[in-house]
Design a protein around this motif. Structure first.
Motif, PDB file in Angstrom:
ATOM      1  N   LEU A   1      49.157  40.065  44.443  1.00  0.00           N
ATOM      2  CA  LEU A   1      48.292  38.932  44.754  1.00  0.00           C
ATOM      3  C   LEU A   1      46.825  39.336  44.840  1.00  0.00           C
ATOM      4  O   LEU A   1      45.939  38.511  44.610  1.00  0.00           O
ATOM      5  CB  LEU A   1      48.732  38.268  46.059  1.00  0.00           C
ATOM      6  N   ASN A   2      46.560  40.593  45.162  1.00  0.00           N
ATOM      7  CA  ASN A   2      45.168  41.055  45.160  1.00  0.00           C
ATOM      8  C   ASN A   2      44.573  40.968  43.763  1.00  0.00           C
ATOM      9  O   ASN A   2      43.361  40.742  43.598  1.00  0.00           O
ATOM     10  CB  ASN A   2      45.080  42.492  45.672  1.00  0.00           C
ATOM     11  N   LYS A   3      45.411  41.130  42.754  1.00  0.00           N
ATOM     12  CA  LYS A   3      44.931  41.005  41.377  1.00  0.00           C
ATOM     13  C   LYS A   3      44.534  39.562  41.083  1.00  0.00           C
ATOM     14  O   LYS A   3      43.563  39.317  40.354  1.00  0.00           O
ATOM     15  CB  LYS A   3      46.003  41.489  40.403  1.00  0.00           C
ATOM     16  N   LEU A   4      45.252  38.628  41.648  1.00  0.00           N
ATOM     17  CA  LEU A   4      44.876  37.224  41.496  1.00  0.00           C
ATOM     18  C   LEU A   4      43.553  36.949  42.210  1.00  0.00           C
ATOM     19  O   LEU A   4      42.695  36.221  41.702  1.00  0.00           O
ATOM     20  CB  LEU A   4      45.972  36.322  42.051  1.00  0.00           C
ATOM     21  N   ARG A   5      43.380  37.564  43.369  1.00  0.00           N
ATOM     22  CA  ARG A   5      42.130  37.408  44.103  1.00  0.00           C
ATOM     23  C   ARG A   5      40.948  37.923  43.273  1.00  0.00           C
ATOM     24  O   ARG A   5      39.892  37.293  43.187  1.00  0.00           O
ATOM     25  CB  ARG A   5      42.207  38.158  45.431  1.00  0.00           C
ATOM     26  N   VAL A   6      41.132  39.087  42.650  1.00  0.00           N
ATOM     27  CA  VAL A   6      40.078  39.660  41.809  1.00  0.00           C
ATOM     28  C   VAL A   6      39.782  38.742  40.628  1.00  0.00           C
ATOM     29  O   VAL A   6      38.624  38.539  40.255  1.00  0.00           O
ATOM     30  CB  VAL A   6      40.488  41.063  41.310  1.00  0.00           C
ATOM     31  N   LEU A   7      40.822  38.177  40.044  1.00  0.00           N
ATOM     32  CA  LEU A   7      40.655  37.276  38.905  1.00  0.00           C
ATOM     33  C   LEU A   7      39.766  36.093  39.290  1.00  0.00           C
ATOM     34  O   LEU A   7      38.848  35.720  38.550  1.00  0.00           O
ATOM     35  CB  LEU A   7      42.027  36.788  38.444  1.00  0.00           C
ATOM     36  N   ILE A   8      40.024  35.527  40.453  1.00  0.00           N
ATOM     37  CA  ILE A   8      39.227  34.398  40.927  1.00  0.00           C
ATOM     38  C   ILE A   8      37.794  34.840  41.209  1.00  0.00           C
ATOM     39  O   ILE A   8      36.833  34.141  40.857  1.00  0.00           O
ATOM     40  CB  ILE A   8      39.876  33.787  42.181  1.00  0.00           C
ATOM     41  N   GLN A   9      37.638  36.013  41.812  1.00  0.00           N
ATOM     42  CA  GLN A   9      36.300  36.520  42.126  1.00  0.00           C
ATOM     43  C   GLN A   9      35.492  36.805  40.868  1.00  0.00           C
ATOM     44  O   GLN A   9      34.263  36.707  40.883  1.00  0.00           O
ATOM     45  CB  GLN A   9      36.415  37.786  42.983  1.00  0.00           C
ATOM     46  N   ARG A  10      36.161  37.133  39.781  1.00  0.00           N
ATOM     47  CA  ARG A  10      35.460  37.365  38.509  1.00  0.00           C
ATOM     48  C   ARG A  10      34.899  36.082  37.911  1.00  0.00           C
ATOM     49  O   ARG A  10      34.066  36.111  37.008  1.00  0.00           O
ATOM     50  CB  ARG A  10      36.422  37.978  37.485  1.00  0.00           C
TER      51      ARG A  10
ATOM     52  N   TRP B   1      38.688  30.714  35.499  1.00  0.00           N
ATOM     53  CA  TRP B   1      39.317  29.464  35.924  1.00  0.00           C
ATOM     54  C   TRP B   1      40.789  29.769  36.175  1.00  0.00           C
ATOM     55  O   TRP B   1      41.487  30.328  35.312  1.00  0.00           O
ATOM     56  CB  TRP B   1      39.195  28.398  34.841  1.00  0.00           C
ATOM     57  N   VAL B   2      41.291  29.400  37.349  1.00  0.00           N
ATOM     58  CA  VAL B   2      42.698  29.598  37.696  1.00  0.00           C
ATOM     59  C   VAL B   2      43.269  28.242  38.099  1.00  0.00           C
ATOM     60  O   VAL B   2      42.872  27.660  39.112  1.00  0.00           O
ATOM     61  CB  VAL B   2      42.859  30.613  38.847  1.00  0.00           C
ATOM     62  N   HIS B   3      44.169  27.732  37.276  1.00  0.00           N
ATOM     63  CA  HIS B   3      44.777  26.419  37.521  1.00  0.00           C
ATOM     64  C   HIS B   3      46.231  26.593  37.944  1.00  0.00           C
ATOM     65  O   HIS B   3      46.931  27.489  37.452  1.00  0.00           O
ATOM     66  CB  HIS B   3      44.732  25.563  36.255  1.00  0.00           C
TER      67      HIS B   3
END
Length: 364
Positions: A297-306, A309-311
């Motif tokens: 889930l930290n990878k998802l957090r990084v993706l959002i911080q970059r 767009w996360v739908h």
């Protein structure tokens, strides 16, 4: 290989200009000493809330001294040199009228939609069983280009050895496949286990991914409860379960909440024959291993911080079973629930599934 792909070009926009942009009154911007903007899709991001984004289509980029920009845009009567300089120095304190700037002209958001839609490319990543490359699913997307390759161990790659398979292997496989199949970044749409693979693809290869859509994608071990059960069973028992599905497709999809229409039965029948039982068990084990710790889930957090767009997309009937951490739902770009649909919404209605995904990815 040899081709360079970047995330969609973007510019920040101050809050007071956002309504003008959305209403179509703002169709140009002047930038100084920022990354060059090229023709095509451009994303404006609200400075105070980066989740608020608007996409437009750039039609012209011209370089000129700042002193010439007002006249070029037909605003000389409103923007005297002094007013122009004061306004620009609010963002660029050291700019002078003699400095060269980019004057970027674009269509309104509404005018941009056909251009943006025609340039949209979607990568569908299938779940634990089957494929999303069925023509009845792909064709439902109409003119939008859809890519739906098999993961390792499935279909075309059914003979791939899966004994030590990981979800990162699947993400690497898709990245290599994309490099040979697409010259542009794609909108990654991953369903169930495919959602977990899509996250790793977007995290590891951000230049290949324009946005990420998780369609009830595995977030935690709670989501992988069935995969966890399968991964612990003997090979013979997994094979027996798969065979029971094959022999009675109606009961299999009925238990999943899918009305056994002729279309659903035909697609599901093809799904169950698309991979050997050994692949299903290996993929089940892989998703359990991938989602068992916080790093996932930290990878998802990084993706959002970059700034990706996360739908999130769910079926109304299965939404309560999707273990989405509160912070993920809050930080995501959008959350869409398909009314009266369950986990296998593309099996229930390919047209409704496609329409939902296209609407989610469409510009404001």
């Amino acid at each position: 290989m040899g081709r360079t792909r970047e995330l969609m070009q973007h510019l920040d926009v101050v809050d007071r200009l956002l309504p003008l942009l959305l209403q179509g009154f703002k169709t140009s911007t002047i930038r100084w000493q920022e990354a060059p903007i090229s023709l095509g899709a451009l994303e404006y991001r609200c400075e105070s809330n980066p989740k608020v984004k608007v996409r437009v289509w750039v039609v012209k980029v011209t370089h000129m001294p700042l002193s010439a920009a007002a006249a070029y845009l037909g605003r000389a009567a409103e923007w005297s040199p002094d007013i122009m300089l004061i306004g620009m120095r609010a963002h660029y304190p050291s700019i002078e009228l003699s400095d060269m700037v980019q004057v970027i002209e674009h269509l309104t958001p509404e005018e941009s939609k056909p251009k943006l839609m025609s340039s949209m490319k979607i990568l569908l990543i299938h779940g634990l069983i089957g494929s999303l490359n069925d023509p009845r699913i792909v064709d439902a997307f109409g003119d939008v280009e859809v890519l739906a390759p098999d993961l390792l161990g499935y279909g075309e790659f059914a003979s791939f050895p899966t004994e030590n398979l990981t979800l990162q292997d699947q993400a690497d496989h898709l990245a290599n496949w994309l490099r040979g199949s697409s010259s542009e970044s794609v909108h990654v749409v991953g369903h169930s286990v495919g959602g977990a693979v899509g996250l790793l693809l977007a995290y590891t290869y951000p230049a290949l991914v324009a946005s990420y859509v998780s369609v009830e994608g595995n977030m935690t071990l709670k989501d992988a409860f069935w995969s966890a059960e399968l991964s612990r069973k003997p090979d013979s028992e997994v094979a027996s379960i798969v065979e029971s599905y094959r022999q009675d497709v109606r009961s299999w999809i009925g238990a999943a909440g899918v009305e056994p229409t002729a279309l659903a039965l035909e697609i599901a029948g093809a799904w169950i024959n698309h991979q050997p039982p050994s692949t299903i068990k290996a993929q089940a084990k892989a998703v359990v291993e991938a989602t068992r710790n916080d790093e996932y889930l930290n990878k998802l957090r990084v993706l959002i911080q970059r700034g990706h767009w996360v739908h999130l997309v769910a079926g109304e009937k299965s939404r309560s079973d999707w273990d989405i951490p509160a912070w993920v739902e809050q930080a995501s770009t959008s959350m869409t629930t398909m009314e009266n649909r369950g986990h296998l919404m593309m099996l229930e209605s390919p047209e409704e599934f496609a329409d939902t995904i296209v609407r989610v990815l469409s510009p404001v």
